[in-house]
Design a protein around this motif. Sequence first.
Motif, PDB file in Angstrom:
ATOM      1  N   TYR A 588      -7.504  -2.178  18.561  1.00 26.29           N
ATOM      2  CA  TYR A 588      -7.189  -0.769  18.784  1.00 26.29           C
ATOM      3  C   TYR A 588      -6.346  -0.643  20.049  1.00 26.29           C
ATOM      4  O   TYR A 588      -6.553  -1.384  21.033  1.00 26.29           O
ATOM      5  N   GLU A 590      -3.853   2.083  22.744  1.00 22.74           N
ATOM      6  CA  GLU A 590      -3.350   3.381  23.176  1.00 22.74           C
ATOM      7  C   GLU A 590      -1.947   3.181  23.711  1.00 22.74           C
ATOM      8  O   GLU A 590      -1.694   2.244  24.484  1.00 22.74           O
ATOM      9  N   HIS A 671      -1.364   8.485  22.606  1.00 22.83           N
ATOM     10  CA  HIS A 671      -1.561   8.358  21.161  1.00 22.83           C
ATOM     11  C   HIS A 671      -2.393   7.115  20.873  1.00 22.83           C
ATOM     12  O   HIS A 671      -2.207   6.061  21.503  1.00 22.83           O
ATOM     13  N   SER A 672      -3.305   7.246  19.915  1.00 20.81           N
ATOM     14  CA  SER A 672      -4.211   6.156  19.535  1.00 20.81           C
ATOM     15  C   SER A 672      -3.682   5.444  18.297  1.00 20.81           C
ATOM     16  O   SER A 672      -3.142   6.083  17.378  1.00 20.81           O
ATOM     17  N   TYR A 673      -3.875   4.128  18.269  1.00 22.86           N
ATOM     18  CA  TYR A 673      -3.366   3.310  17.169  1.00 22.86           C
ATOM     19  C   TYR A 673      -4.410   2.279  16.757  1.00 22.86           C
ATOM     20  O   TYR A 673      -5.260   1.872  17.558  1.00 22.86           O
ATOM     21  N   GLN A 674      -4.289   1.843  15.521  1.00 21.18           N
ATOM     22  CA  GLN A 674      -5.023   0.671  15.039  1.00 21.18           C
ATOM     23  C   GLN A 674      -4.011  -0.379  14.625  1.00 21.18           C
ATOM     24  O   GLN A 674      -3.079  -0.098  13.856  1.00 21.18           O
ATOM     25  N   THR A 699       9.312   3.532  16.295  1.00 24.18           N
ATOM     26  CA  THR A 699       8.314   4.310  15.561  1.00 24.18           C
ATOM     27  C   THR A 699       8.944   4.859  14.294  1.00 24.18           C
ATOM     28  O   THR A 699      10.071   5.381  14.315  1.00 24.18           O
ATOM     29  N   MET A 731       1.340  -1.260  14.567  1.00 25.63           N
ATOM     30  CA  MET A 731       0.091  -0.500  14.602  1.00 25.63           C
ATOM     31  C   MET A 731       0.289   0.879  13.995  1.00 25.63           C
ATOM     32  O   MET A 731       1.353   1.485  14.124  1.00 25.63           O
ATOM     33  N   VAL A 732      -0.751   1.344  13.311  1.00 27.05           N
ATOM     34  CA  VAL A 732      -0.727   2.633  12.629  1.00 27.05           C
ATOM     35  C   VAL A 732      -1.352   3.690  13.525  1.00 27.05           C
ATOM     36  O   VAL A 732      -2.422   3.483  14.114  1.00 27.05           O
ATOM     37  N   ALA A 733      -0.696   4.848  13.620  1.00 22.25           N
ATOM     38  CA  ALA A 733      -1.208   5.933  14.450  1.00 22.25           C
ATOM     39  C   ALA A 733      -2.490   6.507  13.863  1.00 22.25           C
ATOM     40  O   ALA A 733      -2.611   6.692  12.651  1.00 22.25           O
ATOM     41  N   PHE A 740       3.856   4.656  12.130  1.00 21.87           N
ATOM     42  CA  PHE A 740       3.435   3.416  12.775  1.00 21.87           C
ATOM     43  C   PHE A 740       4.477   3.015  13.802  1.00 21.87           C
ATOM     44  O   PHE A 740       5.652   3.395  13.722  1.00 21.87           O
ATOM     45  N   THR A 741       4.024   2.263  14.802  1.00 23.41           N
ATOM     46  CA  THR A 741       4.882   1.825  15.905  1.00 23.41           C
ATOM     47  C   THR A 741       4.866   0.304  15.956  1.00 23.41           C
ATOM     48  O   THR A 741       3.826  -0.326  15.752  1.00 23.41           O
TER      49      THR A 741
END
Length: 792
Positions: A588, A590, A671-674, A699, A731-733, A740-741
């Motif tokens: 995970y 940020e 922003h949070s990502y996985q 992105t 990573m997916v938002a 995704f970024t």
Amino acid sequence: MSCAQPFAEASSSCDLLVVGSGAGALSAAVTAAHLGLKVIVVEKDPQFGGTTAWSGGWMWIPSNPLALAAGIAEPLEKPLSYLRHELGAQFDEARALAFLTQAPNMVRFFQQHTALQFVDGNSIPDFHGRSPDAATGGRSVCAAPFDGRALGEHIAQLKPPLYETTLWGMGIASGADLRHFFNSLRSWSSFAHVTRRVVRHVRDLLWHGRGMQLVNGNALIAALAKSALDAGVDLRVNSPAVRLLTQGQGDAVRVCGAVVRTPQGEQRVHARRGVVLATGGFPHDPERKRALLPHDPQGDAHFSAASRGNTGDGLRLGETAGGVVAQDLRQAAALAPVSLVPQADGSVTHFPHLIERAKPGLMAVTRLGQRFTNEADAYHDFMQSLIQALPAGEPVQAWLLCDHRFIRRWGLGAVKPAPMPLAKWLANGYLQRGATLQELAERCGIQADTLQATVARYNVMAHTGSDAEFGKGETPYNRIQGDATHTGPNPCMAPLQQGPFYAVRVVAGSLGTFAGLRCNAHAQVLNAQGQAIAGLYAGGNDMNSIMGGHYPSGGITLGPAMTFGYIAAHHAAAQPLHHTFFKRTSMYYELATLTLPFGTAAQAAKNVETFAAQGQGELLGCWFTDIGTLNQMVVLRGFHDLASLQAERERTQLNASPFGCGDIFQSLEQHSYQGFPWMKPVRPSAESGIHGPVYEIRTYGIKPGGVQPTIDLWEQAVPARDKLSPCVVAMVALDGPLRFTNIWAYPSLDARSKARADSVAQGIWPPKGGPAWLTTAMTSAIAMPTAVSPLK
């Protein structure tokens, strides 16, 4: 029998006991062994493999990695919708979702961790092309050919392919291999291919006593067995399970092993995590056939092509522990037309007619001389139409008819095409021949005048290419099963006009059974109250088919069998599903962006470093933009779990000076990502070896339904792209718009331009099919590491 009950005979123990050795059984065994469990597999027959070893080896796996690698991507909703339309009242959404979600992961696991590899079926359509969301390809995989020598001495325990479907015991793979055999007298290249195959097979027979170039289901079982043995699985043949061991009573019962009959006597096998029943269903169990197959009320008129050892053992064992066999399926068996092939010793074998029915120049009739179906349709549909066409109580049988040109080109059932002779088959009565249609009808007991009229009408339709009666050749599945080289207007139709004429009788049969023990989405067997029986799982045809007695596509037996074996192993091992086999220290992230006044970057970077050290997570990157929106600091932090990320977000947002820069920045976005689940965690340059100093942060917006296809397509494409420049993270938002970024590292701007150009020129980037899932919301920034950035 209780686990605690004294037992005088020998005993052994394991974590998971698997009963049976087909695809579902060995999938569970191999997966469980890789998850760290001690596994014992017991097989009733003297050879392992069950019906799978005789099968075509195809698996229905929508969104499989091989399709994605070819640019064929579809959202999960598409195959789910297809199943919903096809299965109707028998649609079980929970199990369908479990299957469709985990099937691609199952393929990836076997690709990356075992001897089992796959070939694609990207051109194979679903059976029912007129149904909503049927696919014309991309939903099938098959086991890749396997060298039997890799099994060593264990090759003697591998069940060989069904002899009647081979050439002198040599398996022939569907697709290009089979086409070469059909064209061996028409093409020099095909003749050369067949010659090489035959020469190798003869050499294998001389040296090893059997063919070693394994294909289809035989290759699937061989690769699974090799994987099981390599993983330490104890694989035992001649060892039927005869009783389950249980603890507790009623709803509190737990299965904890089984009594196994071995050549040395009965043995008690304790299984700490439970038992998987995967013995192949009930195709040769007269009592169960009488109960579940209306067309076989006496239990002796259904001639399955499944392994003779599949006599319902697993279903009976499951019932003793409280399991329930489903009674409400559309059909209890995977129906198929079967012909009875006489053997020299007086026995008969059962030949499944799967290939020749769609070739141009064949038709099927009842004893009344009438067609009853589209001969090119799937085998299950063919048999359902035959059963419906016959008067109640009449024996289920029909005749496949062709002329001389057809049988020498394509063969007919067990009869091989030219140059193989016909005399043996005519002599033993398997093949009937008549100089005229009238003579053939008399030999077969078919109404001659009706047959002649039917053939005449069929021939007219064949010349026009339109089957006005049953629509033969109108669906993608029909056409791919036909003959693409046929000069007529319909690849599935040609007139029957060149005598003599031939016929083979087909009777009611199957490739296996559908009705099995009711199970949940974890493959746990359910009791009469719908509750899971602890420690008891079912797989393969011992599990009630998720297709509910329907047959929407090829591979709907082995695809779920492999997948639910994989699922059952995870549940028994108490391991979460989805990419379990990738070790992670962080998944995970940020990504925070601070807009700064000119000249404050150095101080802001020091403050960010101090602030990150005081909280949860790990500072991974701290960059300052150079191209794109300027005067922005981009901060990447990593977290072991979502709870830590959320706690740190809360700490930051409640702080009077977020990142220690409250009196510096002009604006702040967090922003949070996985991370994509297959990617390695982001690590500092000192550990990962990844260096810039040029970092590109890109992105992309994603269309609805595009997240999983994007993740899967990137998994296939990134390894090759990484060779040109490393991908730091994708990573997916988890918040905001669907997007995704991804971050890439380059030694210079010139190196970036070259890597991007080379990746396009070499066809390795962008991922094939990937752009179709993207929106026009795209941004890119070039940033350089600050002095505090762990990614240098």
